[in-house]
Every structure is written in structure tokens, then in C-alpha cells.
Design an enzyme around this catalytic site. Structure first.
Site, mmCIF file in Angstrom:
data_model
loop_
_atom_site.group_PDB
_atom_site.id
_atom_site.type_symbol
_atom_site.label_atom_id
_atom_site.label_comp_id
_atom_site.label_asym_id
_atom_site.label_seq_id
_atom_site.Cartn_x
_atom_site.Cartn_y
_atom_site.Cartn_z
ATOM 1 N N GLY A 214 -8.969 -33.028 -6.060
ATOM 2 C CA GLY A 214 -10.303 -33.362 -5.587
ATOM 3 C C GLY A 214 -10.946 -32.172 -4.913
ATOM 4 N N PRO A 215 -12.231 -32.280 -4.573
ATOM 5 C CG PRO A 215 -14.464 -32.892 -4.690
ATOM 6 C CD PRO A 215 -13.091 -33.460 -4.772
ATOM 7 N N PRO A 216 -12.617 -29.567 -2.137
ATOM 8 C CG PRO A 216 -12.902 -27.261 -2.060
ATOM 9 C CD PRO A 216 -13.325 -28.471 -2.819
ATOM 10 N N GLY A 217 -11.872 -30.274 1.314
ATOM 11 C CA GLY A 217 -12.338 -31.008 2.482
ATOM 12 C C GLY A 217 -12.318 -32.510 2.349
ATOM 13 C CE LYS A 220 -7.307 -31.259 -2.261
ATOM 14 N NZ LYS A 220 -8.743 -31.253 -1.883
ATOM 15 C CB THR A 221 -3.902 -31.073 4.063
ATOM 16 O OG1 THR A 221 -4.108 -30.086 3.037
ATOM 17 C CG2 THR A 221 -2.791 -30.619 4.987
ATOM 18 C CG HIS A 435 -43.218 -22.646 -2.646
ATOM 19 N ND1 HIS A 435 -43.061 -21.836 -3.742
ATOM 20 C CD2 HIS A 435 -42.071 -23.384 -2.577
ATOM 21 C CE1 HIS A 435 -41.892 -22.062 -4.314
ATOM 22 N NE2 HIS A 435 -41.257 -22.987 -3.613
ATOM 23 C CD GLU A 436 -41.122 -25.175 0.939
ATOM 24 O OE1 GLU A 436 -40.680 -26.229 0.455
ATOM 25 O OE2 GLU A 436 -40.588 -24.072 0.735
ATOM 26 C CG HIS A 439 -41.110 -27.794 -3.663
ATOM 27 N ND1 HIS A 439 -40.794 -27.719 -5.005
ATOM 28 C CD2 HIS A 439 -40.840 -26.561 -3.137
ATOM 29 C CE1 HIS A 439 -40.345 -26.499 -5.281
ATOM 30 N NE2 HIS A 439 -40.367 -25.781 -4.170
#
Length: 613
Positions: A214-217, A220-221, A435-436, A439
Site C-alpha cells: 500500500g501507499p506510504p504512511g 503497515k509498520t 487567473h484564480e 478557476h
């Protein structure tokens, strides 16, 4: 405490070796004692009057048996004692002259017969001695670590493996929030470990290991440690990325030592972090690939030798499962694979609440609302978010961590800290505002776009402004309509600049927008079957670009998005101007304020149409 002991042992070893060699170099004068008959000369050589060698030769040849002289490796020291023992004894020192033709050397035997003579090596910390010891020190610093690696002693002092007994572990599965399925799977494995591999009377064999991918973080550990704590067994961590060494055979020996350590402390869980670093075979056929193959083969042999009665269970963790050699994770070695994905909204709420227990948080704060605005964040990122909120509260001198602190922490995690050192000119602020605004209007009006939370022209991280969109819920799939709207929103910033300043005055502020839009368009054409090629995957050969016909299709989708954005902003020109002016005045507008402004403009347009009719 264990780390302190290991550091002390390592330091003591280096110090002992260094002192031993230094003592050997300095032994000539370190071994001198006060009762040495020549000890007087060691002290006198620095206080004696320096004379030419010829004068020293004449003094020695005229001396008597009561006089004393000592030859060092570089000097002669002479003490002319008076016959009656009264008065001072002159001390002379001269540099040695090794000219064989000098009469001194032909008469040395006669002189030694008439003078109390001694010979000692050079003493004292001369410049040459200091340079010798410096050279030896450099050799020690360079070669002793290499020697430790080659002999394996470095692993004893602190290598890539670390063992923790069950009593040292503190995390249980109840402390792991947001991973309900994984917890259930791990509790089943814990039961198998506790039962020593006995599964009723059916005769089934327990698994030898599990691969967490799976992705980091994503925890798992944390899950592996919690499993060891729940099972009450030792936990040995083996970092696979530290197994590769320049010396042949060191990596396999480290693996053997780790498994031997696990056997001595069985039952034990061996947690192999970054297992993809060891489970990849090379193709170049060089020495490095041969060593990597030896390392993998060592792992495979040791894993094949495990039995249910050995008390050893393997847990591997990786975020790149595609890089692992299939032989490493085949059934019989790693029997199960468990994918630990990014937490959903419910899991994020649980993770936030769990970490917030360590802080004095306002009891009225709604973690569910915060969880809804943090899609895509991993468990580690959520933990950091809570900690950042605590830091913000401490900086403000607040007694409780409140909504404003969590909002600041979330914005910092997603966008970076406010770039107060970046000062924009009036012209740059105007370009950024338009510009914003482009968006924001596109994101507000397009039916499949994510809602706008806020828009700002304050620099954050590496951007001069941004529009933050937050999906209403977790999304695991996106339709073609959603992807097209997403590309139109990305293109609307450039379209707004073109609308206000003209095509020749557009800026490089759209670089990140172009990058994101190109990635979406490329994936639509080559991976997702949403281009004119239809239900077909288009592969790219290593080191080459896509064929021209594919690049043309990608360009066509990008241009369609820009045309749609330009058309939308032309229709909403008044709203675009009003929103850019509001951003110039206030720097930041909330999503509700943006929607109110756009809706007011829409109503005004409708009223104008009625009047015209």
C-alpha cells in the site's frame, strides 16, 4: 538504553584500537621511567645550548669519564660535569651530522670509552611524531569501519536488524484506527501464532508470512508491531534497503544472522521493511546483480526452512509490489497479501480522533467535518495534521485546540505555509486574481466539478494563489464527464488571462495546470479508453514518445478543454470581472461567497433577458 549501550560499545572499541596503535607509535618515550639512566637527557635536550656539530665534536673529544652524553636519532646532548663536582654543568646540544668522512665517526669508539655514553630514540611530541599519529588516525577512521563491515562485527554493534521483545512493544491492534479489515485479518493470524500452528483437527497449515502492500504512511509498520504485541512475541525489524553492501557476502550473512537471532528469541515476527529493495532481480549480469541474487537465494532458503513449530512468522511491507521477484512472495513463503489503502472518510475520522486524544481539543469540534475535507490523506499525514494543529494552538497561546487551528493545519498540509516572504507587485496580483477567478467560476458552474472551498491570491508553498476544491465524498472512480470538467477547470486559469490581457500577455503561472491537464488527457487516451482509439490501451516503449497520432489526440483533448473554458468565461465575463476585483480587494473568498456572487450574476442576466423580452 540499548541504543546507548551499543553506542558506548562501538565507541569503546574504536578508542581501544586507537590507543593501542598510538601506544605502539609513542612507546619509545611512553615507556621511559624516571630511573632510566638516560632520562636526564630527555629533559635536558630542550634546555641545552644549541651549538654546531663541529663544536660538539671538539667538546666530546676533550671530555673526561665523568662527563655524560646521549645520542638521539636527530641530536646529541652533552653534559660537561666539573671534576670536583662544584659549579654548574654546561649542557650542549647539536644536530647530528652523518658525514662518514667526519673525524668524529672514526673516533666514536674512543669517545665512548672515555665518556658515559647512551643511545635513546627521539622522544617528545615533535612535529614528525604528530604527523605520524595524524596519519594513523586517518587510517583508523577509514579502514576500521570497512573492516567491521567485512567481518560482520558491525552488525553486532548495530546493523540493519533490530530486535524488540514483547515487553518493549506498546502498540496493540486497538490502537490502530481506520483499518477494520486489516485488524480482523491480523487477529486471525495472531490466533494462529498463539496456537503454535494448530488449526483444529482439520490438519490445515498456518501461513508462513503476509505481505502488506500500500501507499506510504498507511500504517503497515504499525500493524506489524501491533500484531507482535497482541501475540506476545518478539519483533525483529529487518530493513531490506540496508542489506546491500559493496563487500561480497555481507548481505547474505546479515540475513542469516537476523534469522538466527529470531530463532533464539522464538516465537518471533520478522518484519522486512521495504521488501522490494531485496526482492528485485537485476538483468545486467554484473557483480551487483550476482550479489543481489545471492541475497534473494539466502532469503528463499531460510524461508523454505521455516516450519509451524519454528515459531517464526514473516511480515513484509512494500509500496511497490510490482518490483518484487515472484519467487519471493509465492505461496509457501509469503502466503497472504493484504492491501492497506488510503483511509476512507470514516477511517479518517477515527484516525483524527485517536491522535487528538493526546491534545486538549475543544469538545465541540467535529472531526467528521474535518475528515470530509481531507480526502487522499494517509494515516501518517492525518497524525501530522493533528500535531500541526497543536503547534498552532501553542503558538497562539490557546488553552484548547479549536477549529481555526485544525483549519490552519489542514491548509498547511495541503498547500504549504503562507509565503509571507513572496511580495507580489500590483500587476502580478492582478494577473493572479484573474487567473484564480477563472478557476473558481469554472469549478462553481460545471456540473461535475468538485465544490470550491475557497479561493485566494495569497502565496502558499510554491504557488502564488490557488483555488481549493474539496469533493463531497470519497471517490474511487471518475467518469469521463468528471474528467473533462476537471480539465476545463484547469484550463480556465489560462483562459481568464487570455480574456483579460490577451494571448500575448499570458504568463507561466499555468505551468502546474498544464502538467495536471496533460496527465489526465494522456491517461484518458492511453490507459482508460476514453479517446478516439476507443477501448484500447496504448503502450509507450521505454525511451520513446507516443506515436504522433496519439500525441495529436492528447493535444485535441487539451485544446477542447481550453476552448470550453474560454467559452464559459466569455459568457460569464461580468462574474469573472467581479470575482477578480473581490480577490484583489480581500485576498481570499470562501466557497459560499463565490457561489453567492456567481448566482447573483446569473439572476441579473435572467432579469436583463426578461426586460429585453
Amino acid at each position: 538504553m540499548k541504543n546507548w549501550r551499543k553506542t558506548a560499545l562501538r565507541t569503546g572499541f574504536y578508542l581501544a584500537v586507537s590507543l593501542s596503535i598510538a601506544a605502539a607509535v609513542y612507546g619509545s618515550y611512553a615507556e621511559k621511567s624516571a630511573d632510566d639512566p638516560n632520562a636526564w637527557a630527555i629533559e635536558a635536550r630542550s634546555a641545552a645550548n644549541v651549538v654546531p656539530f663541529s663544536k660538539m665534536r671538539d667538546a666530546l673529544m676533550a671530555s673526561g669519564p665523568e662527563d655524560r652524553a646521549v645520542i638521539f636519532t636527530d641530536k646529541i646532548v652533552f653534559e660537561d660535569l666539573p671534576a670536583d663536582g662544584v659549579g654548574p654543568a654546561p649542557l650542549l646540544a647539536a644536530d647530528l651530522n652523518y658525514n662518514a668522512a667526519d673525524p668524529f665517526w672514526s673516533d666514536i669508539s674512543r669517545i665512548e670509552a672515555s665518556v658515559t655514553f647512551g643511545r635513546v630514540p627521539q622522544s617528545g611530541f615533535s612535529l614528525s611524531t604528530a604527523l605520524d599519529m595524524l596519519f594513523i588516525g586517518i587510517i583508523l577512521l577509514v579502514f576500521i569501519p570497512l573492516l567491521l563491515r567485512m567481518t560482520g562485527l558491525k552488525d553486532k554493534l548495530g546493523g540493519p536488524s533490530r530486535l524488540m521483545k514483547a515487553s518493549e512493544l506498546t502498540t496493540t491492534l486497538d490502537d490502530v484506527a481506520g483499518l477494520d479489515l486489516a485488524r480482523d485479518q491480523f487477529r486471525e493470524i495472531v490466533g494462529l501464532i498463539k496456537s503454535n500452528g494448530k488449526i483444529g483437527a482439520i490438519g490445515a497449515q498456518p501461513p508462513k508470512g503476509v505481505l502488506l502492500q500500500g501507499p506510504p504512511g498507511t500504517g503497515k509498520t504499525l500493524l506489524a508491531r501491533a500484531m507482535a504485541k497482541e501475540a506476545g512475541v518478539s519483533f525483529l525489524t529487518l530493513n531490506a534497503s540496508r542489506l546491500h553492501e559493496m563487500f561480497v557476502g555481507v548481505g547474505p550473512k546479515r540475513v542469516e544472522d537476523a534469522f538466527e537471532k529470531a530463532r533464539k528469541h522464538a516465537p518471533c515476527i520478522i518484519f522486512i521493511d521495504e521488501v522490494d529493495a531485496v526482492g528485485t532481480r537485476g538483468d545486467s549480469g554484473g557483480r551487483a546483480d550476482q550479489e543481489r541474487s545471492n541475497l534473494i537465494n539466502t532469503f528463499l532458503q531460510l524461508m523454505d526452512g521455516l516450519t509451524p513449530s519454528s515459531g517464526i512468522f514473516i511480515v513484509g511491507a512494500t509500496n511497490r509490489p510490482d518490483k518484487i521477484d515472484p519467487a519471493f512472495v509465492r505461496p509457501g513463503r509469503i502466503d497472504r497479501k493484504l492491501t492497506i489503502g488510503l483511509p476512507d472518510r470514516k477511517a479518517r475520522q477515527e484516525i483524527l480522533a485517536l491522535h487528538a486524544k493526546k491534545l486538549p481539543v475543544d469538545a465541540s469540534y467535529d472531526f467528521g467535518a474535518l475528515a470530509g475535507t481531507t480526502p487522499g490523506m494517509s494515516g501518517a499525514e492525518l497524525a501530522t495534521l493533528v500535531n500541526e494543529a497543536g503547534i498552532a494552538a501553542g503558538r497562539d497561546g490557546a488553552d484548547l485546540v479549536g477549529a481555526e487551528h485544525f483549519a490552519h493545519a489542514r491548509q498547511k498540509m495541503m498547500l504549504g505555509e503562507t509565503g509571507s516572504a513572496t511580495a507580489l507587485s500590483d500587476d502580478e496580483r492582478a494577473v493572479t486574481a484573474w487567473h484564480e477567478a477563472g478557476h473558481a467560476i469554472a469549478a462553481t458552474l460545471l456540473p461535475h466539478a468538485d465544490p470550491v472551498e475557497h479561493a485566494t491570491i495569497l502565496p502558499h508553498g510554491g504557488s502564488l494563489g490557488h483555488v481549493l476544491q474539496v469533493p463531497e465524498g470519497d471517490r474511487h472512480m471518475m467518469s469521463r464527464a468528471s474528467l473533462m470538467d476537471r480539465m476545463i477547470v484547469l484550463a480556465a486559469g489560462r483562459a481568464a488571462e487570455m480574456h483579460r490581457f490577451g494571448p500575448d500577455m499570458v504568463t507561466n503561472g499555468a505551468a502546474s495546470d498544464i502538467d495536471a491537464l496533460t496527465k489526465i488527457a494522456t491517461a484518458m487516451v492511453t490507459q482508460w479508453g476514453m479517446g478516439r482509439f476507443g477501448f484500447l490501451k496504448v503502450d509507450q516503449l521505454p525511451g520513446t514518445t507516443y506515436p504522433d497520432v496519439v500525441l495529436e489526440e492528447i493535444r485535441s483533448l487539451s485544446q477542447d478543454a481550453l476552448k470550453a473554458a474560454s467559452s464559459l468565461l466569455e459568457r460569464e465575463a461580468d462574474a469573472l470581472a467581479a470575482l477578480s476585483a473581490a480577490l484583489m480587494e480581500r485576498d481570499m473568498l470562501s466557497g459560499a461567497e463565490i457561489r453567492t456572487l456567481v448566482e447573483a450574476h446569473a439572476r441579473a442576466v435572467e432579469d436583463d433577458l426578461e426586460l429585453v423580452g
